[in-house]
Design a protein around this motif. Structure first.
Motif, PDB file in Angstrom:
ATOM      1  N   THR A 292      63.983  57.195  70.452  1.00  7.08           N
ATOM      2  CA  THR A 292      65.236  56.451  70.558  1.00  7.08           C
ATOM      3  C   THR A 292      66.286  56.926  69.564  1.00  7.08           C
ATOM      4  O   THR A 292      67.229  56.195  69.241  1.00  7.08           O
ATOM      5  N   GLY A 293      66.152  58.131  69.085  1.00  9.76           N
ATOM      6  CA  GLY A 293      67.206  58.781  68.318  1.00  9.76           C
ATOM      7  C   GLY A 293      67.655  58.044  67.085  1.00  9.76           C
ATOM      8  O   GLY A 293      66.890  57.851  66.144  1.00  9.76           O
ATOM      9  N   ASP A 294      68.904  57.586  67.097  1.00 12.29           N
ATOM     10  CA  ASP A 294      69.511  57.014  65.893  1.00 12.29           C
ATOM     11  C   ASP A 294      69.392  55.497  65.838  1.00 12.29           C
ATOM     12  O   ASP A 294      70.169  54.832  65.144  1.00 12.29           O
ATOM     13  N   ILE A 295      68.440  54.899  66.537  1.00 18.23           N
ATOM     14  CA  ILE A 295      68.303  53.447  66.572  1.00 18.23           C
ATOM     15  C   ILE A 295      68.106  52.880  65.165  1.00 18.23           C
ATOM     16  O   ILE A 295      67.437  53.470  64.315  1.00 18.23           O
ATOM     17  N   HIS A 296      68.695  51.718  64.915  1.00 11.34           N
ATOM     18  CA  HIS A 296      68.540  51.034  63.632  1.00 11.34           C
ATOM     19  C   HIS A 296      68.896  49.572  63.812  1.00 11.34           C
ATOM     20  O   HIS A 296      69.464  49.174  64.839  1.00 11.34           O
ATOM     21  N   LEU A 297      68.533  48.765  62.834  1.00 15.84           N
ATOM     22  CA  LEU A 297      68.865  47.348  62.828  1.00 15.84           C
ATOM     23  C   LEU A 297      69.953  47.106  61.793  1.00 15.84           C
ATOM     24  O   LEU A 297      69.930  47.693  60.716  1.00 15.84           O
ATOM     25  N   VAL A 298      70.898  46.225  62.133  1.00 11.80           N
ATOM     26  CA  VAL A 298      72.031  45.945  61.247  1.00 11.80           C
ATOM     27  C   VAL A 298      72.193  44.442  61.102  1.00 11.80           C
ATOM     28  O   VAL A 298      72.141  43.709  62.097  1.00 11.80           O
ATOM     29  N   ASP A 299      72.383  43.976  59.858  1.00 11.26           N
ATOM     30  CA  ASP A 299      72.616  42.549  59.661  1.00 11.26           C
ATOM     31  C   ASP A 299      74.113  42.257  59.609  1.00 11.26           C
ATOM     32  O   ASP A 299      74.949  43.147  59.811  1.00 11.26           O
ATOM     33  N   GLU A 300      74.468  41.000  59.329  1.00 10.35           N
ATOM     34  CA  GLU A 300      75.870  40.585  59.379  1.00 10.35           C
ATOM     35  C   GLU A 300      76.720  41.221  58.290  1.00 10.35           C
ATOM     36  O   GLU A 300      77.959  41.244  58.388  1.00 10.35           O
ATOM     37  N   ASN A 301      76.072  41.782  57.262  1.00  4.97           N
ATOM     38  CA  ASN A 301      76.810  42.448  56.190  1.00  4.97           C
ATOM     39  C   ASN A 301      76.936  43.952  56.398  1.00  4.97           C
ATOM     40  O   ASN A 301      77.451  44.667  55.543  1.00  4.97           O
ATOM     41  N   GLY A 302      76.431  44.449  57.540  1.00  7.99           N
ATOM     42  CA  GLY A 302      76.471  45.880  57.804  1.00  7.99           C
ATOM     43  C   GLY A 302      75.324  46.636  57.174  1.00  7.99           C
ATOM     44  O   GLY A 302      75.270  47.872  57.243  1.00  7.99           O
ATOM     45  N   GLU A 303      74.391  45.926  56.578  1.00 11.36           N
ATOM     46  CA  GLU A 303      73.237  46.580  55.948  1.00 11.36           C
ATOM     47  C   GLU A 303      72.239  47.001  57.009  1.00 11.36           C
ATOM     48  O   GLU A 303      71.888  46.223  57.903  1.00 11.36           O
ATOM     49  N   GLN A 304      71.756  48.251  56.921  1.00 14.05           N
ATOM     50  CA  GLN A 304      70.839  48.782  57.921  1.00 14.05           C
ATOM     51  C   GLN A 304      69.390  48.648  57.462  1.00 14.05           C
ATOM     52  O   GLN A 304      69.072  48.854  56.296  1.00 14.05           O
ATOM     53  N   TRP A 305      68.526  48.299  58.419  1.00 13.72           N
ATOM     54  CA  TRP A 305      67.082  48.252  58.199  1.00 13.72           C
ATOM     55  C   TRP A 305      66.491  49.374  59.050  1.00 13.72           C
ATOM     56  O   TRP A 305      66.503  49.321  60.261  1.00 13.72           O
ATOM     57  N   ARG A 306      65.961  50.392  58.388  1.00 17.98           N
ATOM     58  CA  ARG A 306      65.655  51.649  59.061  1.00 17.98           C
ATOM     59  C   ARG A 306      64.264  51.653  59.688  1.00 17.98           C
ATOM     60  O   ARG A 306      63.407  50.820  59.393  1.00 17.98           O
ATOM     61  N   PRO A 329      68.324  37.742  57.170  1.00 15.71           N
ATOM     62  CA  PRO A 329      69.786  37.660  57.313  1.00 15.71           C
ATOM     63  C   PRO A 329      70.172  36.605  58.345  1.00 15.71           C
ATOM     64  O   PRO A 329      69.336  36.133  59.120  1.00 15.71           O
ATOM     65  N   LYS A 330      71.450  36.255  58.381  1.00 19.75           N
ATOM     66  CA  LYS A 330      71.927  35.288  59.367  1.00 19.75           C
ATOM     67  C   LYS A 330      71.860  35.868  60.774  1.00 19.75           C
ATOM     68  O   LYS A 330      71.553  35.159  61.741  1.00 19.75           O
ATOM     69  N   HIS A 331      72.171  37.152  60.898  1.00 20.80           N
ATOM     70  CA  HIS A 331      72.162  37.813  62.205  1.00 20.80           C
ATOM     71  C   HIS A 331      71.525  39.188  62.060  1.00 20.80           C
ATOM     72  O   HIS A 331      71.675  39.840  61.025  1.00 20.80           O
ATOM     73  N   LEU A 332      70.844  39.627  63.127  1.00 22.36           N
ATOM     74  CA  LEU A 332      70.247  40.964  63.141  1.00 22.36           C
ATOM     75  C   LEU A 332      70.479  41.570  64.520  1.00 22.36           C
ATOM     76  O   LEU A 332      70.199  40.941  65.548  1.00 22.36           O
ATOM     77  N   THR A 333      70.986  42.813  64.539  1.00 27.21           N
ATOM     78  CA  THR A 333      71.397  43.456  65.783  1.00 27.21           C
ATOM     79  C   THR A 333      70.782  44.847  65.895  1.00 27.21           C
ATOM     80  O   THR A 333      70.654  45.561  64.895  1.00 27.21           O
ATOM     81  N   ILE A 334      70.394  45.219  67.113  1.00 23.99           N
ATOM     82  CA  ILE A 334      69.916  46.577  67.400  1.00 23.99           C
ATOM     83  C   ILE A 334      71.118  47.427  67.758  1.00 23.99           C
ATOM     84  O   ILE A 334      71.911  47.054  68.627  1.00 23.99           O
ATOM     85  N   GLU A 335      71.241  48.574  67.105  1.00 24.96           N
ATOM     86  CA  GLU A 335      72.353  49.468  67.413  1.00 24.96           C
ATOM     87  C   GLU A 335      71.855  50.908  67.541  1.00 24.96           C
ATOM     88  O   GLU A 335      70.857  51.298  66.933  1.00 24.96           O
ATOM     89  N   GLY A 336      72.574  51.686  68.343  1.00 21.72           N
ATOM     90  CA  GLY A 336      72.271  53.094  68.497  1.00 21.72           C
ATOM     91  C   GLY A 336      73.301  53.765  69.380  1.00 21.72           C
ATOM     92  O   GLY A 336      74.139  53.099  69.995  1.00 21.72           O
TER      93      GLY A 336
END
Length: 467
Positions: A292-306, A329-336
């Protein structure tokens, strides 16, 4: 918290790519992979705990660090945990998940000690010490895991260690064994860990030719070999009450489509040592998705969980990320934004080792550089280049199993495990090379290999909330 620079993000992503690829190879084959930096692994997987964290500020609290330093044996590992790039491991240690063990197996002038473990439902980090009376350093060559009844436990294993030191005339190596059970299995009450060792003098291998101009300078004896050191076995208990209730599950059930390929994000499971993200690739996809290439998790502060690894079952991968269980965190999002994938009609490479030529390949990015006799093995060296300049991944393209023209099946390497060496071009990091070792036989030509990874891409930005 300081924001990482673009260069640091790029470096971090390349490390993530290498870790993901290493674990994917470990699931695909039992081979010992060696890179130009002489990274050694008992099961050929990337090991994330030896990396130094340069972007993050989470550290073990001084109070808990002081407590660990008061426990005999574990005081030597406090700095190792504090330097870990895995913030989930640091948070787990800071929340009293360390279990002191202090059990050893000693014979043949050596001693293997498990000082402690940090575990959750299916992942465990073992803190070990390996001593030898001789001046020769012992390295872990292999690991085997079973339960208290002797039943084999299927798992992926990564090993990382610090440089050896001399203590009271003995060579001492300290490190971690990172173990992840396959699938959704969970730990039994007791685990039996067996290790095989190799002396450093025999484990040392020559550096590959970084200029890729003269392969004849390689060691003629280079190839699969078995460990020559003693084996050690330690049976130890696991206190499951420490973690069995520490789990959260979040349904996702969202599908994205990228260049006609459908990927479903099913659910996320958060435990103290990892976040497990369950995916599903549609069976009617026309491309094989390698990762999944550059997939990562991001919280509401823009901090990435690799990413810290994964389990790559056919069309049902599970991706692992640093855990924020104790730092929710308050929110956690999958991004890529992109994935590695190749048309299913192009998943085979055919090579005629006698004529020293490629008969079939996905495209012109794959080339055969050399076929050379090395003792009882034939060294097959291939190169692959990426069309993306900043893709510095070391691609190991060929599967460990192959067939000849008669349909007979073979395995690379020998009884000591399959062996390959990979490195990037010193002048063009977007190009990488791998040497594979085949037993010398009268193969019917050409030989056919399945492709296990390749620099081909799908590009589609996506953003999916977990909570």
């Amino acid at each position: 918290m300081l924001e990482p620079t673009e260069a640091q993000r790029s470096l971090d992503q390349r490390m993530n790519d290498a870790i993901l690829a290493g674990i994917r190879q470990a699931k695909e084959r039992k081979r010992l992979t060696r890179s130009r930096n002489r990274l050694r692994s008992a099961a050929a997987i990337a090991c994330c705990f030896a990396l130094i964290a340069c972007l993050f500020t989470i550290r073990i609290s001084p109070v808990f660090a002081s407590m660990l330093r008061d426990i005999p044996g574990l005081e030597k590992f406090v700095d190792m945990i504090d330097r870990s790039a895995d913030r989930g491991l640091q948070l787990a240690a800071d929340n009293d998940l360390m279990q002191p063990i202090g059990l050893s197996d000693e014979h043949d002038g050596g001693k293997f000690t498990i000082e402690g473990i940090i575990a959750d439902q299916s992942r465990m980090v073992v803190f070990y010490e390996l001593e030898s009376e001789t001046a020769k350093r012992l390295n872990l060559w292999r690991t085997e895991l079973s339960d208290g009844n002797g039943q084999h436990l299927s798992a992926s294993t990564g090993v990382a260690n610090e440089n050896p030191i001399q203590e009271l005339g003995r060579s001492v190596v300290r490190g971690t064994i990172d173990i992840t059970l396959a699938g959704d299995r969970q730990w039994p009450d007791q685990v039996r860990l067996e290790i095989g060792t190799m002396e450093e003098s025999s484990a040392a291998l020559p550096e590959p030719d970084q200029n890729v101009t003269d392969y004849s300078t390689k060691d003629p004896d280079f190839g699969p070999r078995e460990g020559n050191g003693p084996d050690y076995t330690v049976m130890f208990p696991i206190d499951r009450k420490k973690f069995e209730s520490l789990i959260r599950e979040y349904p996702i059930d969202q599908t994205i489509e990228a260049e006609g390929q459908r990927i479903t994000f099913e659910r996320a499971v958060v435990s103290p040592l990892r976040i497990a993200l369950y995916l599903h690739y549609a069976e009617d996809n026309t491309k094989k998705i390698f990762d999944t290439g550059d997939i990562h998790l991001v919280d509401e502060n823009g901090e990435q969980w690799r990413t810290i690894g994964g389990s790559y079952r056919m069309d049902h991968p599970i991706l692992y990320f640093e855990s924020n269980y104790f730092h929710k965190p308050k929110h956690l999002t999958i991004e890529g934004g992109w994935l590695r994938a190749l048309d299913k009609s192009k998943l085979q490479v055919m090579i005629d080792t006698e004529k020293q030529q490629i008969v079939q390949a996905p495209d012109d990015n794959l080339e055969l550089l050399d076929v050379a006799r090395r003792g009882s093995y034939t060294m097959l060296t291939v190169g692959v280049r990426s069309d993306v300049p900043d893709d510095h991944m070391m691609y190991s393209v060929l599967s460990s199993q192959f067939t000849d023209a008669s349909g007979a099946k073979y395995e690379m390497g020998g009884d000591g495990g399959n062996l390959e060496e990979s490195w990037n071009d010193a002048n063009n990091p977007a190009k990488s090379y791998t040497s594979y070792y085949l037993k010398n036989r009268a193969y019917h030509q050409p030989l056919t290999f399945e492709i296990t990874q390749y620099p081909a891409y799908i590009r589609q930005p996506y953003r999916i909330p977990i909570w």
